[in-house]
Design a protein around this motif. Structure first.
Motif: not given
Length: 706
Positions: A663-667, A692-698
């Protein structure tokens, strides 16, 4: 007191009760009252709704109190029934009180008034019978002091009955504790011969033949009358699609006499149908077991007083609701003729004209029946595991704590424990449950016979839909009514004509409403308790979980639900997402507009092509890459393992899956799954993505199971 004088006095009480100076007792009413008051017998009264069963126990109460007997104890299943009965009792000068879950703060005061002789009738919910404090401190004294025990809706005692409730089996213990000479009355409107025999056996403690008989059980007076409902006109309207059925309601509900009930099979359907009918200008409201208690009472009052045209309700609005209703419409068929007879019994009471009873069956009905049938008594290994856990603990264990050891949700676990309690294998105590050490046998044969009986009932309900014979006669025969005869009032007898036409406008509006996709996937807020006992260091509020998500529909929905149910049937081969569902998903995305940078999908063992195709198609449509998968790393963990228990499910998902992603940072991640059940897979996948660095998960799914 001579018999004639006693009957005269009984009819004086009846007139005060019903408020009519010309009221007289039916012969069977008098027979029951005389058996209770004069002979101190046990009696079972099986009579149709509106016959006057409550008059029997209220009049008997007044007579027994005049003779110096203690108060009557009525075991009654629903708060609505209690409210109606207390109001009726007070009209006749009966001092009534109730002990239930809504008035805990009044229990001590009520108990004092009972023991001081200030209460004539005490209504108790069956759940109270097994409350440790009530069972150990209050019940023995009540049993010693009561002058009459009444078991209302007595079919709930029998697991052959359509509404078996394990709390009712505790009544058998109460019966055994009664002093000699205390009369007992059981009443119901919905019992066939087998249920009647079973209830009579439990009342009398004598052996009754396995096969139903017409003879009264030894020691128990059985009074069984005609189950005809003279005011009801029954009919069936067969329409092919959910859109047509909704449109029929929109066009024809206003034509039905007075106010009434529209029964639905699921809670979701009550909301969906009520919203649609309100949009068509009809004054209706949704009602289910999930409706707040205060709101339920207000809705019941509105219906009883004609302030709404209908309540769109589940079977939660059933036993004990007594109001002058002009119609009952069933949107979807109940799973048995006995259940159906019980529901339609809400109509036609206290009105002079005929009442309409309309059944609108749907092709989804059998799927819903199958779901509820799956909630039957648990497999033997789950029961044994529960007993072993309690024995190993050596102390009381709460239901909440037991959930972490047994793969059952709280409702099914609680129900199973109540059955084990009645069987003597466990005991509810302060702080939870404890094993008694008593040997317990899993009655495989009996559970199988009950399951087979349920299958026969479903077949009988399907036959009712297609029957060309009198519909009331058919239902009465299913209830083993020996007086069953053609009614002359139903659609098959020529007494009722129901049109199948619907207006183009209503059909188009219903089609638009059902075709409108999109339900919210609510994020979990708290980790289940007891995870530490499974070696999982998660507790309290969930941090780093998913955002609010979307799905096309629930599997139980009337619109896209059918297509989704077909897609997720076990026999449906794996393949790409069907085009109509692709279009629905695009519509959901168009309304939702999630801004995302990457897609991650939950790997599926059963439908790998479906989920991969879903992720790839979303990638093309949204122009974002598929960045990885929440992959299966332990296929030995079954796909739905632990699905009925939150703690067990979290443990199973944690073992089964592992995140594989770049993932890209804060994806902002779109987390894709095919079918959402408990929601714990999405929750754990979201946590892994956030770690793992995700900014939000939908989350996005094709369907939600509930």
């Amino acid at each position: 007191m001579p018999v004639t004088t006693l009957r005269d006095r009984a009819e004086e009480h009846l007139r005060a009760l019903v408020g009519r100076p010309d009221a007289t007792l039916r012969e069977d009413q008098w027979s029951a009252i005389a058996a209770l008051v004069e002979d101190k017998r046990r009696a079972l009264v099986v009579q149709k709704t509106g016959w006057g069963k409550s008059a029997v126990y209220f009049v008997a109460t007044l007579l027994l109190r005049e003779l110096g007997s203690g108060p009557t104890v009525i075991v009654s299943p629903l708060l609505a029934l209690m409210r109606n009965q207390i109001a009726a009792a007070e009209r006749a000068g009966i001092r009534a009180a109730t002990i239930n879950s809504t008035n805990i703060e009044d229990w001590s005061r009520i108990e004092e008034t009972i023991h001081s002789g200030e209460v004539d009738v005490l209504l108790v919910s069956p759940e109270r019978l097994n409350n440790p404090g009530f069972r150990d401190a209050v019940l023995p004294r009540l049993a010693a002091e009561c002058g009459l025990l009444v078991v209302d809706e007595a079919h709930c005692i029998s697991d052959w009955g359509h509404d078996f409730r394990p709390d009712y089996r505790r009544i058998r213990t109460l019966l055994d504790d009664l002093p000699a000479g205390i009369p007992v009355l059981a009443t119901t409107a919905t019992a066939n011969a087998r249920v009647t025999a079973d209830v009579a056996e439990q009342l009398g403690g004598d052996t009754v033949p396995d096969e139903p008989t017409d003879e009264a059980s030894r020691g128990v007076l059985v009074l069984r009358g005609s189950l005809d409902r003279e005011t009801l006109r029954l009919g069936v309207v067969r329409l092919k699609t959910a859109e047509q059925r909704l449109a029929w309601l929109a066009d024809h509900l206003a034509e039905q006499p007075g106010s009434g009930i529209v029964y639905c099979l699921t809670v979701a359907a009550t909301q969906e149908v009520a919203d649609f009918l309100r949009s068509r200008g009809l004054d209706v409201a949704a009602y289910s077991g999930r409706t707040d208690t205060a709101e339920r009472q207000a809705l019941e009052d509105d219906l009883a007083n004609g302030r709404v045209k209908a309540l769109v309700a589940t079977s939660a609005l059933g036993m004990g609701f007594d109001a002058p209703l002009g119609f009952v419409v069933n949107l979807g068929a109940p799973s048995s003729p006995v259940s159906y007879y019980q529901q339609i019994g809400r109509a036609g009471r206290g009105i002079t004209g005929p009442a309409s009873v309309v059944l609108l069956p749907g092709i989804e009905d059998r799927d819903i029946w199958a779901y509820f049938a799956s909630l039957a008594f648990p497999r033997e290994e789950l029961v044994r595991r529960t007993l072993e856990t309690l024995q190993e603990a050596g102390r009381p264990v709460s239901t909440q704590a037991l959930e972490t050891y047994v793969e059952l949700n709280r409702t099914r676990l609680e129900t199973m424990l109540k059955v084990l309690d009645v069987d003597g294998a466990v005991r509810r105590v302060s702080g939870g449950w404890e094993a008694t050490g008593q040997e317990w046998v899993y009655d495989t044969e009996r559970y199988a016979r009950v399951a087979e009986a349920r299958q026969r009932e479903q077949k009988a309900m399907l036959d009712y839909l297609d029957s060309s014979e009198c519909r009331m006669r058919y239902l009465r025969e299913q209830l083993d009514d020996p007086e069953a005869a053609d009614c002359g009032r139903c659609d098959n007898c020529g007494g009722l004509s129901l049109g199948t036409s619907v207006s183009e406008e209503s059909l188009a509006t219903a089609g638009e409403r059902l075709a409108r996709p999109g339900v919210i996937i609510e994020p979990k807020k708290m980790w289940p308790t007891g995870l530490d006992r499974l070696g999982i260091a998660l507790k309290g509020k969930i941090a780093g979980g998913p955002e609010e998500g979307r799905a096309i529909a629930r599997l139980t929905d009337l619109g896209h639900g059918q297509a989704l149910r077909n897609l997720f049937r076990a026999e449906t081969p794996d393949g790409p997402v069907p085009v109509p569902l692709v279009k629905a998903l695009i519509e959901v995305l168009g309304e939702w507009r999630p801004g995302v940078d990457a897609i991650v999908h939950v790997e599926s063992f059963r439908r790998p092509t479906l989920v991969a195709d879903l992720a790839a198609g979303l990638s093309r449509y949204l122009h974002v890459p598929v960045a990885g998968t929440y992959a299966i790393v332990d296929p030995s963990v079954e796909p739905e393992q632990g699905a009925v228990n939150s703690a067990q499910r979290v443990a199973a998902v944690g073992r089964r899956f592992s995140l594989s992603v770049e993932l890209p940072p804060h994806a902002r991640v779109l987390l894709v799954d095919d079918l959402v059940g408990t929601g714990w897979t999405l929750t754990l996948a979201a946590k892994a993505l956030r770690d793992a660095g995700a900014g939000s998960v939908l989350p996005l799914a094709l369907a939600v199971s509930g």
